[in-house]
Design a protein around this motif. Structure first.
Motif, PDB file in Angstrom:
ATOM      1  N   GLU A  66       0.830  -1.199   0.000  1.00 14.12           N
ATOM      2  CA  GLU A  66       0.000   0.000   0.000  1.00 14.12           C
ATOM      3  C   GLU A  66       0.870   1.256   0.000  1.00 14.12           C
ATOM      4  O   GLU A  66       0.565   2.225  -0.695  1.00 14.12           O
ATOM      5  CB  GLU A  66      -0.916   0.014   1.223  1.00 14.12           C
ATOM      6  N   SER A  69       2.472   1.647  -3.454  1.00 12.55           N
ATOM      7  CA  SER A  69       1.442   2.057  -4.401  1.00 12.55           C
ATOM      8  C   SER A  69       1.094   3.538  -4.238  1.00 12.55           C
ATOM      9  O   SER A  69       0.981   4.278  -5.220  1.00 12.55           O
ATOM     10  CB  SER A  69       0.189   1.196  -4.203  1.00 12.55           C
ATOM     11  N   ASN A  73       1.898   6.371  -7.110  1.00 10.33           N
ATOM     12  CA  ASN A  73       0.801   7.192  -7.640  1.00 10.33           C
ATOM     13  C   ASN A  73       1.040   8.679  -7.367  1.00 10.33           C
ATOM     14  O   ASN A  73       0.781   9.522  -8.226  1.00 10.33           O
ATOM     15  CB  ASN A  73      -0.537   6.748  -7.061  1.00 10.33           C
TER      16      ASN A  73
END
Length: 135
Positions: A66, A69, A73
């Motif tokens: 997480e 990610s 992003n």
């Protein structure tokens, strides 16, 4: 004469791998530092006048996937703080890629003792990352 050509070719291959590994480390560090530096500039352009409150520690309970990610992003969106984090992740991954490239080199050379040692190192890295993010 034929045997010496084979030995020269093997030595040339080892030297090539050493050059590739050296370049990987050199360019990996420069790229990661450049990304973090650019992220710092972007961050200061948008948040340079803000005052951060460091009196309270904010713990993160997310798992490694997480976090990565979110960082990727945010870096794609061009957010400065995430570009800095992405540069740090690249800096961390540089020696990991070196170990993986060494594993490949040892496999090609059929040096199985060093293949096993390198696999143990990779297992230690994976274990330390896993336990570092678990609570």
């Amino acid at each position: 004469m034929e045997k010496s050509k084979v030995m020269q070719h093997e030595k040339f291959g080892e030297k090539d791998f050493q050059t590739i590994i050296g370049n990987l480390l050199r360019y990996g560090v420069w790229i990661s530092l450049s990304v973090a530096f650019i992220g710092g500039i972007v961050y200061l352009m948008h948040h340079g006048s803000e005052i951060e409150d460091y009196s309270v520690f904010k713990e993160n309970d997310r798992n490694i996937f997480e976090v990565i990610s979110t960082v990727v992003n945010g870096a794609i969106d061009g957010r400065g703080e995430f570009l800095i984090f992405f540069g740090i992740i690249l800096l961390f991954l540089t020696p990991v890629f070196r170990v993986l490239l060494s594993l490949f080199s040892f496999m090609l050379e059929k040096d199985y003792l060093y293949v096993v040692i390198t696999l143990i190192v990779i297992l230690i890295i994976i274990t330390s990352i896993s336990f570092g993010f678990s609570h």
